[in-house]
Motif scaffolding. Structure first.
Motif, short mmCIF file in Angstrom:
data_model
loop_
_atom_site.label_atom_id
_atom_site.label_comp_id
_atom_site.label_asym_id
_atom_site.label_seq_id
_atom_site.Cartn_x
_atom_site.Cartn_y
_atom_site.Cartn_z
N UNK A 257 0.83 -1.20 0.00
CA UNK A 257 0.00 0.00 0.00
C UNK A 257 0.87 1.25 0.00
N UNK A 258 0.24 2.41 0.19
CA UNK A 258 0.99 3.67 0.14
C UNK A 258 1.97 3.82 1.30
N UNK A 259 1.75 3.05 2.36
CA UNK A 259 2.69 3.07 3.49
C UNK A 259 3.79 2.03 3.32
N UNK A 260 3.85 1.47 2.13
CA UNK A 260 4.84 0.45 1.78
C UNK A 260 4.76 -0.76 2.72
N UNK A 261 3.56 -1.17 3.04
CA UNK A 261 3.34 -2.36 3.86
C UNK A 261 3.08 -3.55 2.92
N UNK A 262 3.93 -4.55 3.04
CA UNK A 262 3.91 -5.69 2.12
C UNK A 262 3.03 -6.80 2.71
N UNK A 263 1.94 -7.19 2.05
CA UNK A 263 1.14 -8.32 2.54
C UNK A 263 1.95 -9.62 2.47
N UNK A 264 1.78 -10.45 3.48
CA UNK A 264 2.46 -11.75 3.54
C UNK A 264 1.41 -12.83 3.35
N UNK A 265 1.54 -13.60 2.27
CA UNK A 265 0.59 -14.68 1.98
C UNK A 265 1.23 -16.02 2.31
N UNK A 266 0.57 -16.79 3.17
CA UNK A 266 1.07 -18.10 3.59
C UNK A 266 0.12 -19.16 3.05
N UNK A 267 0.63 -20.01 2.17
CA UNK A 267 -0.17 -21.10 1.59
C UNK A 267 0.32 -22.41 2.18
N UNK A 268 -0.60 -23.20 2.75
CA UNK A 268 -0.24 -24.41 3.48
C UNK A 268 -0.97 -25.61 2.91
N UNK A 269 -0.23 -26.69 2.72
CA UNK A 269 -0.82 -27.95 2.27
C UNK A 269 -0.79 -28.93 3.43
#
Length: 606
Positions: A257-269
């Motif tokens: 976003x504009x605050x440079x916050x990076x979403x962290x996506x965790x995919x689990x099997x």
């Protein structure tokens, strides 16, 4: 003679001349360089491809001309740009030996080094530390691999610390051959640092535990600075849960976003829910047996685990039930409740034990795991009547325990165990140290039949010697502080001897023993103290097959001084996917008539 005939004659003459000058390259020797430079020259020379082959005179002339150029180029990565090269040939008939004699000459050294990071990263003290460690430094030989490794390391560190927009402003190295000098100009613009955004979990194809449980493993605050180490710690924590067969963590930089916050996506099997185990066993004391077990990786959506296992042998039987609950309030770990019942019936001991253990473990850091436990133990035991050292019975030699005097003990006590492992490879370490320290004790009258305190520590040190050798040092030390040793049940005593202790002696052979009436057999009864030490050297002939020699020594003893028992032996080694397979033949040195012992162990060092 016609023109066609003249051409044919010329071709035949040329082919015969080439064939006459053909040679077979027998060997190529490189002289005057260290091992690393020699290997690089060897990999660069076309002559090596011709070894053992017949080469035409024209092709050989070309390879010899190119050898000097190829050698010169192969030395440049090491900072040597002006070598003296002499290609020598020794021909006997059709056999040709080539000798490449090299004087590397004066190396190129770093004269100036301008390495900097502009932008927000210029204030990052960790990046400043990395710049200070950049090699080659001013005055050092300009080694290309070292330079490229340092440059790539800094680029990688910028990404790891959240400077995803970093780019080169300048990336140049100028070599001045006449001055034997190299000038480095390396500058990045880091851009702004990104932050940790929201973390989302996706379990596919089905959800097996609540996301709220997994979210407790995210120890950082949303909006705090980005660091790859945080991602790695989350991956490690998820792996230790053993719920999932695959863990994929992706920082979605393009979604910041504009605050440079990076979403962290965790995919689990999810992993397979139940693990079933079965096996057979045999021991000289326990006899033949079978082992059956089942573990539920996740019992419910709250991530609880359960395990049941039975070891059923002729003389020794054990049933274990265990239930674990995730515990993340302090450190990644588990609350565990376990119940174990054991029954041992041999020629000299009748022992039955029930023990309940409640524990909490926590991974303190990358290397240290702590376990705090509360034990409640009820044990009954007796040695063969005529062999009980504390309660002698005048019997008729019958050893079926009819009329045996049984001892009973009840103990409730806390324990603390610390496990430290810092090695390069847990399955097959070649560098590092690992060990454990255990403290436990009880107080007479406080749900225990005797007052005691116990300390027990083990340590192993591994040192690789080249690519094919390994030196292993091991040590063990344990002591029980008590005024009533005879009241301590067998499960709380120390023993020595066997594959994991002093090789050359049978399991539990070393230490206080009792003898049959005719003195032809002796049985271990355990001791209040133990000390063992081991030195082992392994050499591997291939990547997986090796041999070992070793010396083990130690004792399990009562009193102040051990009676050292030493065993020596040799062994075969195989590096399997589940850890080393060790087959040892050893002999104790304390009795000239002692037999050889054979030991087999399989599994990781820790």
């Amino acid at each position: 003679m016609s023109r066609v005939q003249s051409c044919i004659a010329a071709v035949v003459l040329l082919l015969s001349s080439v064939a006459a000058n053909a040679a077979r390259v027998e060997r190529v020797d490189i002289v005057g360089l260290d091992e690393e430079m020699t290997e690089n020259v060897r990999a660069s020379l076309g002559l090596y491809e011709a070894i053992g082959r017949d080469v035409s005179g024209r092709r050989m002339a070309y390879l010899l001309r190119e050898a000097e150029k190829q050698t010169r180029r192969a030395l440049e990565p090491f900072g040597y740009y002006s070598p003296t090269i002499d290609i020598q040939r020794d021909r006997e008939g059709d056999a040709l030996a080539v000798r490449v004699v090299v004087d590397p000459g004066q190396p190129v050294r770093v004269r100036n080094s301008d390495i900097a990071i502009l932008g927000q990263g210029s204030q990052d003290r960790y990046l400043e530390r990395d710049i200070a460690r950049f090699v080659p430094s001013v005055g050092a030989v300009f080694n290309h691999p070292e330079y490229e490794a340092s440059r790539n390391r800094l680029s990688r560190r910028l990404t790891e610390r959240g400077y995803f927009d970093a780019e080169f402003v300048s990336r140049r190295v100028e070599i001045t051959r006449a001055d034997f000098a190299a000038d480095i100009d390396l500058v990045w613009n880091s851009g702004d640092r990104y932050n940790m955004g929201p973390t989302t979990f996706e379990q596919t194809p089905e959800q097996v535990v609540n996301d709220s449980l997994l979210e407790r493993l995210v120890y950082w605050e949303e909006g705090s600075y980005y660091h790859q180490g945080r991602i790695d710690r989350l991956r490690s924590s998820l792996g230790r849960l053993d719920y999932f067969s695959n863990i994929d963590i992706e920082p979605e930089v393009d979604q910041a976003n504009e605050r440079r916050e990076v979403p962290i996506k965790v995919t689990l099997t999810p992993a397979k829910r139940s693990i079933y185990t079965a096996g057979v066993s045999y021991g000289t004391d326990s006899g033949a047996g079978i082992r059956l077990g089942v573990e539920r990786r996740y019992v419910n959506m709250r991530g609880h685990k359960a395990l049941a296992q039975i070891d059923y042998a002729q003389n020794r039987k054990t049933l274990t039930l265990q239930y674990r609950v995730p515990a993340f309030a302090w450190r990644d770990g588990w609350y565990t409740a376990s119940l174990q019942a054991a029954d041992e019936q041999t020629d000299y001991i009748d022992s039955r034990r029930v023990e309940f253990v409640a524990s909490r473990n926590g991974q303190y850091n990358e290397f240290l795991n702590l376990v705090a436990s509360l034990h409640v133990l009820r044990e009954r035991w007796a040695y063969a009547p005529e062999e009980d050292p504390d309660n002698p019975v005048n019997g008729d030699g019958d050893e079926d325990f009819d009329g045996a005097l049984y001892r009973y003990a009840t103990f409730a006590f806390p324990s603390l165990r610390a496990e430290y492992i810092d090695v390069d490879d847990r399955l097959f370490p070649t560098r590092g140290i690992g060990g454990s320290l255990m403290l436990r004790g009880g107080v007479d009258g406080a749900a225990s039949d005797a007052t005691f305190a116990q300390i027990h520590t083990r340590v192993s040190w591994f040192h690789g010697m080249g690519e094919s050798n390994r030196l292993i040092l091991r040590g063990e030390l344990g002591h029980t502080f008590t005024d009533t040793v005879v009241s301590i049940p067998p499960s709380l005593r120390f023993y020595a001897g066997g594959d994991r202790s002093i090789r050359g002696y049978d399991w539990r052979e070393v230490g206080p023993r009792i003898y049959t009436r005719n003195g032809d057999r002796a049985f271990a009864i355990g001791a209040s103290s133990v000390v063992t030490a081991s030195v082992e050297f392994e050499h591997y002939f291939t990547r997986t097959i090796g041999a070992a020699v070793f010396v083990d020594s130690g004792d399990a003893f009562d009193g102040r001084s051990p009676d050292w028992h030493t065993g020596v032996g040799i062994g075969a080694r195989y590096r399997s996917p589940v850890g080393p397979v060790k087959f040892d033949i050893a002999r104790g040195l304390d009795n000239p008539d002692s037999p050889f012992t054979i030991g087999l162990s399989i599994g990781a060092e820790f």
